[in-house]
Design a protein around this motif. Structure first.
Motif, PDB file in Angstrom:
ATOM      1  N   ALA A 488       1.253  -1.328  -0.374  1.00  0.00           N
ATOM      2  CA  ALA A 488      -0.241  -0.364  -0.075  1.00  0.00           C
ATOM      3  C   ALA A 488       1.035   1.142  -0.102  1.00  0.00           C
ATOM      4  N   ARG A 489       0.330   2.054   0.264  1.00  0.00           N
ATOM      5  CA  ARG A 489       0.569   3.530  -0.099  1.00  0.00           C
ATOM      6  C   ARG A 489       0.849   4.550   1.473  1.00  0.00           C
ATOM      7  N   VAL A 490      -0.205   3.893   2.483  1.00  0.00           N
ATOM      8  CA  VAL A 490      -0.030   4.397   3.414  1.00  0.00           C
ATOM      9  C   VAL A 490      -0.049   3.131   4.496  1.00  0.00           C
ATOM     10  N   TYR A 491      -0.416   3.116   5.539  1.00  0.00           N
ATOM     11  CA  TYR A 491      -0.141   2.738   6.355  1.00  0.00           C
ATOM     12  C   TYR A 491      -0.702   3.161   7.933  1.00  0.00           C
ATOM     13  N   VAL A 492      -2.028   3.019   8.194  1.00  0.00           N
ATOM     14  CA  VAL A 492      -2.017   3.568   9.421  1.00  0.00           C
ATOM     15  C   VAL A 492      -2.797   2.570  10.603  1.00  0.00           C
ATOM     16  N   LEU A 493      -1.645   2.836  11.677  1.00  0.00           N
ATOM     17  CA  LEU A 493      -1.324   1.893  13.039  1.00  0.00           C
ATOM     18  C   LEU A 493      -2.467   2.263  13.914  1.00  0.00           C
ATOM     19  N   ASP A 494      -3.413   1.975  14.216  1.00  0.00           N
ATOM     20  CA  ASP A 494      -3.921   2.542  15.370  1.00  0.00           C
ATOM     21  C   ASP A 494      -3.683   1.762  16.518  1.00  0.00           C
ATOM     22  N   ASP A 495      -3.336   2.624  17.029  1.00  0.00           N
ATOM     23  CA  ASP A 495      -2.855   1.564  18.750  1.00  0.00           C
ATOM     24  C   ASP A 495      -2.086   0.329  18.466  1.00  0.00           C
ATOM     25  N   ALA A 496      -1.789   0.143  16.864  1.00  0.00           N
ATOM     26  CA  ALA A 496      -1.602  -1.625  16.432  1.00  0.00           C
ATOM     27  C   ALA A 496      -1.014  -2.452  17.553  1.00  0.00           C
ATOM     28  N   THR A 497      -0.238  -1.377  18.537  1.00  0.00           N
ATOM     29  CA  THR A 497       1.621  -2.841  19.777  1.00  0.00           C
ATOM     30  C   THR A 497       0.285  -2.232  21.243  1.00  0.00           C
ATOM     31  N   SER A 498      -0.176  -1.540  20.599  1.00  0.00           N
ATOM     32  CA  SER A 498      -0.938  -1.622  22.674  1.00  0.00           C
ATOM     33  C   SER A 498      -0.627  -2.685  23.322  1.00  0.00           C
TER      34      SER A 498
END
Length: 606
Positions: A488-498
């Motif tokens: 992808a062009r953009v990766y959105v990690l929404d608190d994905a390692t909390s």
């Protein structure tokens, strides 16, 4: 909108949905209608043939043709019943599949825009779809039967107008009873369904938190909460039974009184020589057909129930899906720009004229207190939500102009509580890319530090998900692997390692940085250590960007450190950026702020 206008809108939505369902199976309905007309025709012919046979017998004439015709009608009627049963079941099945598929597809297309909780949405589908699928057949049968009753009444008038007049006098009374019943029953059943849906929605949320409820010792309180609408449901059910009981006894009284009155008048016509004795049999037969118009209480109840359920289903379908763009992807770069973006929730602005430029290939952390709008801003990039004002662009292209399928390939998400659809662990990582090879799946899992625990499962990557117990952190790593498996062009990690410990998070972050070099990353961060690993930090406050700079530079500001609360002291040690300015009082204040804003955090994540 007034209560009356709301009820009218719901009724209109219900009728539109029922019309669309009927249109979907119009070919089958046409065949059913033809068969129903044939059955009614046979039913109407039977009294005349029976009267002809009796009259021929009384006159010692040949009875062969009327008796033969009656036998053929009996055989044909049985054949029609079988054909109607088979075709009716298949028609209802086709309509039900179409309606449920359409509703589920619509709910999934709405995604986080859906105004309903998962439990409420599921309840509405289960309540409304089966009845709506079967109603066209029921209505077709009722309409054809009613037409047959009208024809029988006309024939009754032609045989003996006095008998027809007596029957006709009873019709307005029947219409009045039916109208009062169907209006009251629709309202009562709607209240019943609403209470039932509330119980289903609260039960689903309680089951999701069953361990917490058990640990807190609040089972009794949760039972009371889940079942709090049970009295309303019970009262609505009783009201429905009261209405049905009243309509039934009124119809049951009206029907025999009408029959007795008509037969009495017909008998007087026979004794007065106005009609022949054999015609009395025809009067009896056609009276039995015409009286069906007065005995539609069961059909009326079904219509009332289906209207109530379908109206609630139509409310879901009337909620607009996100408009698809027309411009194909991919976008030329991963540059993300927010221009004067405003988003309002429940009448309150969450994002206020937000402006932010994220350069292509940069890792940017979104930081802020709970409720600052971090997750909402991240959701706008992939159109999981749409702004009320302003514009979001990716690679210079407004996301609203891009085709949704192409946008979802250009912008990929990983969430803090990822869902894992699919049958096996491999399926969960390859979800959305069914042709992904095992080599690519393993590569993504290695980058997300998921490969080691996956290989310990009984069947490794082929382990069924329902036999793969995982911690929250392990689920997060599979969610990350799924995102990393998609170019992808953009990766959105929404608190994905909390859900990861700090050591594992550092390893995962390093692997992600290596794998996604040159790709734009937007990281919703609640840990200072996570923000420290990004190139830049966008510090959100009150729906706006308060500062946009490297983490080390912002760390000098005590207000910025206060955003992370107790985590700031640990990060100061781990990163060497602490200035020794934190005090115990500051930390306690931060804890109180987090407690106060906990509900706002849930809203932001939603």
């Amino acid at each position: 909108m007034s209560e009356q206008e709301t009820a009218k809108a719901r009724g209109d939505g219900s009728l539109r949905l029922l019309a669309a369902t009927a249109a979907r199976v119009r070919g089958r309905l046409a065949v059913v209608a033809v068969l129903l007309v044939a059955r009614v025709g046979a039913t109407l012919a039977a009294p005349a043939l029976l009267a002809a046979a009796v009259e021929a017998a009384l006159n010692r004439a040949d009875v062969t043709w009327p008796v033969t015709a009656l036998g053929l009608l009996a055989v044909g009627g049985g054949t029609l019943e079988v054909a109607l049963a088979v075709l009716g079941v298949s028609t209802v099945g086709v309509a039900g599949v179409w309606l449920q598929t359409r509703t589920v597809r619509h709910l999934l297309a709405l995604g986080p825009r859906s105004p309903l909780s998962p439990g409420e949405a599921t309840a509405r589908v289960m309540q409304g779809a089966p009845g709506a699928a079967g109603l066209p057949i029921t209505v077709a049968g009722s309409v054809v039967s009613l037409v047959g009753s009208v024809i029988a009444l006309v024939v009754l008038w032609s045989i003996d107008w006095r008998s027809g007049l007596v029957f006709t006098i009873a019709l307005p009374v029947a219409v009045l009873i039916a109208r009062r019943f169907i209006g009251g029953a629709t309202t009562a059943h709607a209240r019943y369904l609403r209470a039932q849906s509330g119980i289903a929605a609260r039960l689903l949320s309680a089951l999701a938190g069953a361990r917490t409820i058990q640990a807190a010792g609040t089972v009794s309180a949760e039972v009371d909460r889940v079942l709090r609408s049970l009295p309303e449901m019970s009262e609505s059910g009783r009201e429905l039974w009261r209405l049905q009981r009243g309509a039934v006894w009124q119809f049951k009284l009206l029907t025999p009184l009408t029959q007795v009155a008509v037969l009495m008048v017909a008998g007087l016509s026979v004794t007065g020589g106005r009609i022949a004795p054999a015609q009395l049999l025809a009067v009896v037969g056609y009276l039995g057909i015409a009286i069906g118009a007065l005995g539609q209480i069961d059909v009326l109840l079904e219509i009332a129930q289906v209207r109530a359920g379908t109206a609630r289903l139509a409310e879901v379908l009337d909620h607009p899906e996100p408009a698809d763009g027309t411009r194909p992807g991919p976008v030329p770069s991963g540059e993300v720009v927010f221009r004067d973006v405003t988003v309002t929730r429940d009448g309150e602005p969450v994002l206020r004229n937000l402006c932010l430029d994220i350069p292509d290939g940069t890792a940017v952390a979104l930081v802020g207190r709970s409720g600052a709008g971090k997750s909402l801003a991240a959701a706008l990039i992939g159109r999981l939500a749409d702004p009320d004002g302003g514009e979001v662009t990716v690679g210079g292209v407004p996301v609203a102009d891009l085709r949704l399928d192409d946008l979802r390939r250009d912008v990929v998400y990983a969430f803090d509580r990822p869902a894992l659809p699919g049958t096996t662990v491999h399926d969960a990582i390859a979800y959305g890319r069914p042709g992904l090879s095992r080599e690519d799946v393993v590569s993504a899992a290695l980058a997300a530090r998921a490969d080691a625990f996956v290989r310990r499962l009984p069947e490794g990557y082929d382990t069924p998900l329902d036999r793969a117990p995982m911690s929250g952190g392990e689920r997060q790593r599979l969610g990350l692997a799924r995102a990393l498996a998609r170019p992808a062009r953009v990766y959105v990690l929404d608190d994905a390692t909390s859900g990861l410990d700090m050591v594992t998070e550092a390893e995962v972050s390093e692997a992600i940085t290596t794998r996604l070099t040159g790709r734009t990353r937007l990281v919703v961060a609640h840990r200072a250590a996570t923000a420290a690993r990004c190139d830049l930090v966008a510090w959100l406050e009150s729906g706006r960007v308060r500062a946009f700079a490297p983490h080390a530079e912002l760390w000098r500001d005590p207000d910025y450190r206060a955003v992370f609360g107790r985590d700031s002291a640990e990060t100061a040690t781990a990163t060497g950026t602490g200035a020794g300015a934190d005090t115990e009082a500051d930390t306690d204040a931060d804890a109180r702020v987090r407690t106060r804003d906990e509900s706002m955090q849930e809203a932001a994540h939603a």
